[in-house]
Design an enzyme around this catalytic site. Structure first.
Site, short mmCIF file in Angstrom:
data_model
loop_
_atom_site.label_atom_id
_atom_site.label_comp_id
_atom_site.label_asym_id
_atom_site.label_seq_id
_atom_site.Cartn_x
_atom_site.Cartn_y
_atom_site.Cartn_z
CB THR A 121 -0.89 0.00 1.26
OG1 THR A 121 -1.51 1.28 1.41
CG2 THR A 121 -0.09 -0.26 2.53
CG ASP A 122 -1.12 5.03 -0.95
OD1 ASP A 122 -1.64 4.41 0.02
OD2 ASP A 122 -1.72 5.90 -1.60
CD GLU A 123 -3.20 3.63 4.64
OE1 GLU A 123 -2.91 3.53 5.83
OE2 GLU A 123 -4.36 3.61 4.21
CE1 TYR A 157 -3.20 -2.47 5.87
CE2 TYR A 157 -3.12 -0.12 5.33
CZ TYR A 157 -3.19 -1.44 4.93
OH TYR A 157 -3.25 -1.76 3.59
CB SER A 158 0.90 2.35 7.26
OG SER A 158 0.97 3.19 8.38
CE LYS A 165 0.10 -4.47 2.99
NZ LYS A 165 -0.33 -5.80 2.45
N PRO A 200 -20.37 9.60 9.10
CG PRO A 200 -19.37 7.70 10.05
CD PRO A 200 -20.40 8.13 9.05
CG ASP A 213 -9.00 13.60 12.37
OD1 ASP A 213 -9.39 12.74 11.57
OD2 ASP A 213 -8.14 14.46 12.09
#
Ligand code: NAD
Ligand code: DAU
Length: 352
Positions: free
Chosen positions: A132-134, A158-159, A162, A213, A288
């Site tokens: 992923t790009d993250e 998560y990132s 990965k 949301p 956020d």
């Protein structure tokens, strides 16, 4: 040339599109789809191809080394296309360990099994890792884009998981000369995405007149790509990608969340024959996301110049197709939101 290819995570969103493309496009390949069928895995996503002769489903966990070694020995895979992962950032914030296990340990388990099977004979073998790009972190200047040279700077569990898995894949290439290729893609949208991600969640909520949301001020930017275009890119990279290299995949299609949500509301009002402005009233600003990355944007020059891949669909076209699909497949939406889809494996496979 015939090949035996293991695709992991093929009951999930992107994996199901990749499995479909490979099974239909390459009748001389044998495609094995390995999936644990977590909440995100749904065999109904690929029921159109499950009877094909070149397709086999394997229910299993990529973090289970004994099972993984067993299937590698039994089926003698020539190639692996690895998509299985925990993929939702919000879940990684509440439960990081699951991401560490699946995304890091699971990837290492597959690398080890590939190494054990292929030994040092890597001719015509390939381990393709879908990322992923993250992993590149967050962009803060309008004129910046993620290239293949951008330093890793992951910000969420998560990132980070990965990014770690990407490093292991490169380490196996560097240390053992394992033939690998990687790709890092931007946000996907399209049919069969689990309605926890922005676009399908909001389509479903609008349909049910539920609040939308919006995290923070809705100013975060994502670069959206139609999922079938991602599957096409994976096909091209698997067949023509240079060993040891990485390809960034993106849609050249940046949207702030709030602009995208307004567009979606407009499309939905039209399709549901509601007065314009109805869906917009559902927008609710909420707290956020912790550590929310501001902007992702991919520079996809390399894959375009080296492999000739480009997105095929314009966003308005892709979004229309996507909204139509969810509105025509309300049973699918009901089934994944109620959890009923999890019986499908038992009904179709377990007693056979
Ligand atoms: P998804 O969550 O829809 O699907 C993941 C699949 O992996 C599911 O079918 C699940 O059952 C399976 N799985 C999870 N844990 C497993 C395990 N331990 N063993 C075997 N199978 C397991 O994910 P997605 O959105 O389709 O993403 C697929 C891949 O593409 C991921 O690696 C993700 O990081 C990457 N990616 C996703 C996007 C995106 O926008 N969705 C963008 C770029 C890259
Ligand atoms: O960039 C690629 C990544 O895109 C993939 O690696 C991930 O697997 C995939 O989930 C996706 O991550 P994002 O966090 O960008 O996607 P998500 O759909 O969760 O959120 C998109 C944007 O919308 C993000 O800025 C957060 C925001 N959002 C999301 C949800 C679910 C909201 O404002 N409200 C929401 O309810």
């Amino acid at each position: 040339m015939s090949k035996r290819i293991l695709i992991t995570g093929g009951a999930g969103f992107i994996g199901s599109h990749v499995v479909r493309l490979f099974v239909n496009k390459y009748p001389n390949y044998t495609i094995f789809n390995l999936d644990k069928l977590t909440y995100a895995g749904n065999l109904e996503n690929i029921k159109d191809i499950e009877q094909k002769e070149n397709y086999t489903f394997l229910k299993g966990d990529i973090t289970d080394p004994i099972y993984i070694q067993e299937i590698f020995q039994k089926y003698q895979f020539d190639g692996v296309i690895h998509l299985a992962a925990e993929s939702h950032v919000d879940r990684s914030i509440t439960n990081p360990m699951e991401f560490i296990m699946t995304n890091i340990v699971g990837t290492a388990t597959l690398l080890n099994a590939s190494k054990a099977l292929w030994k040092d004979n890597f001719k015509d073998k390939l381990f393709y890792h879908v990322s992923t790009d993250e992993v590149y972190g967050s962009l803060h200047n309008d004129n910046e884009f993620f290239t293949e040279q951008t330093h890793y700077d992951p910000q969420s569990p998560y990132s980070a998981s990965k990014a770690s898995s990407d490093h292991f894949v490169r380490a196996y290439h560097n240390t053992y000369k394992m033939p690998v290729v990687l790709s890092n893609c931007s946000n996907n949208y399209g049919q069969n995405q689990f309605p926890e991600k922005l676009i399908p969640l909001f389509i479903n909520n609008i349909r049910n007149n539920k609040p939308l949301p919006v995290y923070g001020k809705g100013e975060n930017i994502r670069d959206w790509l139609y999922v079938v275009d991602h599957a096409r890119a994976i096909d091209v990279i698997f067949h023509q990608g240079k060993l040891g290299e990485t390809y960034n995949i993106g849609g050249h299609n940046e949207w702030t969340n709030i602009d995208l949500i307004h567009l979606l509301c407009k499309i939905m009002d039209k399709k549901l024959n509601r007065p314009e402005g109805t869906s917009q009233k559902l927008i609710t600003y909420v707290q956020d996301r912790a550590g929310h990355d501001l902007r992702y944007a991919i520079d996809a020059t390399k894959i375009k110049n080296k492999l000739g891949w480009e997105p095929s669909l314009q966003f308005d076209e892709g979004l229309n197709i996507t909204v139509d699909w969810y509105l025509e497949n309300t049973e699918w939406l009901e089934s994944v939101t109620s959890g009923n889809y999890q019986n499908y494996y038992e009904q179709q496979y377990a007693n056979k």
